[in-house]
Design an enzyme around this catalytic site. Structure first.
Site, mmCIF file in Angstrom:
data_model
loop_
_atom_site.group_PDB
_atom_site.id
_atom_site.type_symbol
_atom_site.label_atom_id
_atom_site.label_comp_id
_atom_site.label_asym_id
_atom_site.label_seq_id
_atom_site.Cartn_x
_atom_site.Cartn_y
_atom_site.Cartn_z
ATOM 1 N N HIS A 1 0.839 -1.207 0.000
ATOM 2 C CA HIS A 1 0.000 0.000 0.000
ATOM 3 C C HIS A 1 0.873 1.256 0.000
ATOM 4 O O HIS A 1 0.710 2.146 -0.842
ATOM 5 C CB HIS A 1 -0.914 -0.024 1.219
ATOM 6 C CG HIS A 1 -1.834 1.151 1.332
ATOM 7 N ND1 HIS A 1 -3.152 1.113 0.959
ATOM 8 C CD2 HIS A 1 -1.612 2.421 1.772
ATOM 9 C CE1 HIS A 1 -3.707 2.306 1.151
ATOM 10 N NE2 HIS A 1 -2.786 3.115 1.657
ATOM 11 N N GLU A 2 1.797 1.323 0.947
ATOM 12 C CA GLU A 2 2.645 2.520 1.050
ATOM 13 C C GLU A 2 3.554 2.658 -0.168
ATOM 14 O O GLU A 2 3.845 3.773 -0.608
ATOM 15 C CB GLU A 2 3.470 2.498 2.347
ATOM 16 C CG GLU A 2 2.643 2.525 3.627
ATOM 17 C CD GLU A 2 1.576 3.616 3.645
ATOM 18 O OE1 GLU A 2 1.784 4.690 3.045
ATOM 19 O OE2 GLU A 2 0.512 3.389 4.259
ATOM 20 N N HIS B 1 1.761 4.473 -2.878
ATOM 21 C CA HIS B 1 1.849 5.932 -2.682
ATOM 22 C C HIS B 1 3.215 6.447 -3.143
ATOM 23 O O HIS B 1 3.318 7.490 -3.796
ATOM 24 C CB HIS B 1 1.680 6.280 -1.198
ATOM 25 C CG HIS B 1 0.270 6.281 -0.710
ATOM 26 N ND1 HIS B 1 -0.746 6.963 -1.337
ATOM 27 C CD2 HIS B 1 -0.289 5.703 0.391
ATOM 28 C CE1 HIS B 1 -1.875 6.796 -0.661
ATOM 29 N NE2 HIS B 1 -1.623 6.040 0.388
ATOM 30 N N HIS C 1 3.572 6.746 -6.821
ATOM 31 C CA HIS C 1 2.792 7.901 -7.300
ATOM 32 C C HIS C 1 3.642 9.178 -7.194
ATOM 33 O O HIS C 1 3.629 10.031 -8.091
ATOM 34 C CB HIS C 1 1.525 8.025 -6.452
ATOM 35 C CG HIS C 1 0.430 8.811 -7.085
ATOM 36 N ND1 HIS C 1 -0.744 9.106 -6.427
ATOM 37 C CD2 HIS C 1 0.307 9.394 -8.304
ATOM 38 C CE1 HIS C 1 -1.531 9.809 -7.229
ATOM 39 N NE2 HIS C 1 -0.909 10.004 -8.367
#
Length: 681
Positions: free
Chosen positions: A468-469, A472, A475
């Site tokens: 998940h991290e 990010h 991105h």
């Protein structure tokens, strides 16, 4: 994980010298950046007449913002991951002047008119798409910062902004201090049921406190181990009570109580919304998001709750049945994790503990980097760089030998570190006079630390959090936009910013990925077929209950922020109780004060925006659905996702970016299927 290997090549990007940074220098750097910004605003007394001169003003502003975010980014990072009295004092001392500067910036009429004139000039159409988006978003943000306010109203807005930044910091500090103040020495009998690795971890916590016996703390790895495995029901209840009353009126440390902090935050947010002409703070929050209005979000969450209700009712019935077999006639909150684990073992022959030896952290990282290489054609290379703690490591992303950006991992829970997991940018991509500045970010987690001389062994849940991290992080790092205000995650609607992160989680559930991620700590074998099957079969375990829990948080957040007048502590509690009554299937207890440590909305950026997790999950599921059709390691599809979503930052609207990848607007079907509630169409 050990510290950076000294044989590694040096970082190729300019990185902070964490081994040399002094708080005094950092403070001076931030004060200088604020003074330069204030001087810039003071000097801008009239709107420049030519478009070239006006664009020059915008460029100067970007440079100032870059300097500010870099200096403040280091301090706020240290405050979150190496929190101590000295760091906190410097951080707190700078908050008022920083807030005052940003308020002045957001309300500077001449600067606003400069942006407006750039937008209205005929030459505007010749600007790049990124510049145009940056200008449109800036004009929106000026309005939301009260640029149109006058006199007392303008002054009051500035006071509210300053006070809110202080209160958010206080809230976060209270949660951290309350978490770290608690520990409970454990007897041999209380350890019954805990696996050896958890006992060793608790002994390590004891040694850190110079005690010879194991210690339970409220750090999440410790708390979770006890709630999952401790057969001593009274111990589970003791820990549950300590955890759910942190920083509240129900705890025995009144100095950390967040009651008045919450009340004042809600009151000031409501006053700010009214000053800007909104009915309530939720309206103000949604003015810069993808969702069109509060009613749409409310309906979306309630509809999703309806889909989740039947599976959740089944989930809780199964949980009550297995607890009843142990003679527990009334399931309590401190029983749920314990019996969920038992149920998972019973239904799927799967336990987190059986999985952990297959997930040593070094192998997980190797597998993660291998997956992003296959998806996006990028290499992740560890480099030598100064770090703030021996657990931290630095890496750089390369595309065909060209460095794109850098990132730090700080993965383990420890004293002085804020709980949870997050990505924060240190430096953004930007075209400057010195050339192209490349992005760098921090990715922080609170996983179970290494015990003894073994590497850390992660649970599968922790693997999902890491993915998940990293979503990010990608991105932030894979942006191809050179304008700082719309590069990476900047300028991306808050309720779409979770798309890349939730999207990455799907690769932690794929059997081919799991072969890349797993390697038994002793035998070096990948996850055997029976465990792999059990893990994948258990994917939708309690998905109904988990969804209702997220909806409970999201509706609570939305409802307390649309209350006008603002709620007091009693009203906040009543709102939560009512939402639980309507939507939760889990029992609760009167002393639970979840809201007092809900940092996402009181100390993070999620106020009236917690629904974003579910909103973006629709986007992420639907995006992944295309990979399922075309091959989840399909390089061409990966390249298209990188180009349409990860590369564009805030240049394209969130909806446009999604449509550019998917070829149509999002549908909820894939989300329902990925929860296990419908079959594949």
């Amino acid at each position: 994980m050990s510290n950076v290997d000294m044989t590694l090549q040096q970082a190729t990007l300019p990185v902070p010298q964490f081994d040399q940074i002094s708080l005094e220098q950092l403070k001076q750097q931030i004060e200088t950046a604020i003074a330069q910004g204030q001087q810039f605003l003071q000097d801008l007394s009239t709107v420049p007449e030519s478009q070239a001169a006006r664009l020059s003003v915008l460029e100067q502003l970007d440079t100032l913002e870059n300097n500010m975010s870099e200096a403040w980014g280091v301090l706020s990072h240290l405050n979150a991951i190496m929190n101590n009295a000295e760091t906190r004092e410097v951080y707190q001392s700078l908050l008022p002047s920083l807030s005052a500067y940003y308020t002045e910036l957001g309300q500077h009429t001449v600067l606003y008119q400069t942006f407006q004139n750039v937008h209205d000039a005929s030459e505007y159409q010749a600007l790049s798409a990124a510049q145009q988006s940056a200008i449109k978003l800036a004009l929106r943000d000026f309005k939301l910062s009260g640029v149109a306010l006058e006199g007392e109203a303008k002054k009051r807005y500035a006071e509210i902004s300053a006070r809110l930044s202080q209160l958010s910091s206080d809230f976060s500090n209270h949660v951290l201090d309350a978490t770290q103040a608690y520990f409970k020495p454990l007897t041999e009998a209380e350890l019954k049921g805990l696996p050896e690795s958890s006992v060793e971890l608790l002994k390590q916590y004891g040694q850190q406190r110079e005690l010879e016996q194991p210690v339970a703390t409220l750090d999440f790895p410790s708390y979770l181990a006890i709630m999952t495995y401790a057969e001593d029901r009274a111990l589970r209840e003791t820990l549950y009570k300590a955890y759910t009353t942190r920083a509240s009126d129900q705890a025995d440390k009144p100095e950390f109580d967040n009651t008045q902090v919450m009340e004042e935050i809600l009151k000031l947010r409501q006053e700010m919304a009214a000053l800007l002409g909104f009915n309530h703070y939720a309206e103000l929050s949604l003015a810069s998001k993808m969702a069109p209005d509060v009613a749409t979000v409310q309906t979306f969450l309630e509809d999703l709750a309806e889909h989740a209700r039947t599976p959740a009712t089944r989930d809780i019935a199964e949980l009550k049945a297995i607890a009843a077999a142990d003679g527990i006639t009334e399931l309590q909150p401190w029983d749920s994790t314990f019996y969920s684990e038992k149920l998972k073992v019973q239904q799927f022959n799967l336990s987190q503990e059986a999985l952990k030896p297959y997930f040593p952290a070094p192998k997980i990282l190797q597998g993660l980097f291998s997956i992003v290489k296959r998806l996006y054609g990028i290499d992740v290379i560890e480099r030598q760089a100064p770090v703030w703690h021996q657990d931290a490591r630095y890496f750089e992303l390369e595309d065909q030998g060209q460095v794109l950006g850098g990132f730090y991992f700080d993965l383990y829970a420890r004293s002085g570190k804020r709980g949870g997991a997050w990505m924060s940018g240190f430096r953004s991509r930007m075209q400057s006079k010195q050339g192209l500045q490349k992005p760098i970010c921090y990715m922080v987690c609170n996983f179970t630390p290494p015990v003894g001389d073994q590497p850390a062994l992660l649970t599968h849940d922790e693997v999902i959090t890491l993915f998940h991290e990293f979503g990010h992080g990608l991105h932030h790092l894979l942006t191809e936009v050179d304008n700082i205000s719309v590069a990476g995650t900047h300028g991306v609607a808050w309720d779409a910013v979770e798309l890349p992160s939730q999207f990455m989680e799907f690769w932690a559930w794929d059997h081919e990925s799991l072969n890349l991620l797993s390697e038994h700590i002793e035998t070096q074998q990948t996850l055997p077929a029976d465990l792999l099957k059990a893990l994948l079969d258990a994917r939708f375990f309690q998905s109904g209950m988990q969804t209702l829990r997220q909806i409970e948080f999201a509706l609570f957040d939305l409802n307390i922020h649309e209350a006008n007048p603002a709620l007091d502590a009693q009203g906040i509690q009543h709102t939560l109780d009512e939402i639980r009554r309507k939507f939760s299937v889990m029992p609760s207890v009167a002393y639970n004060r979840f809201q007092h440590s809900f940092s996402h909305i009181f100390a993070g950026g999620y106020a009236a925006g917690y629904y974003s997790y579910k909103w973006a999950e629709v986007l992420a599921s639907d995006a992944f659905d295309r990979f399922e059709s075309e091959g989840i390691f399909n390089t061409q599809t990966g390249v298209e996702f990188r180009k349409a979503v990860l590369a564009v930052g805030g240049r394209d609207s969130a909806l446009d970016a999604f449509v550019n990848f998917r070829g149509r607007e999002p549908k909820i079907d894939a989300l329902l299927r990925h929860q296990g509630w419908t079959n594949k169409a």
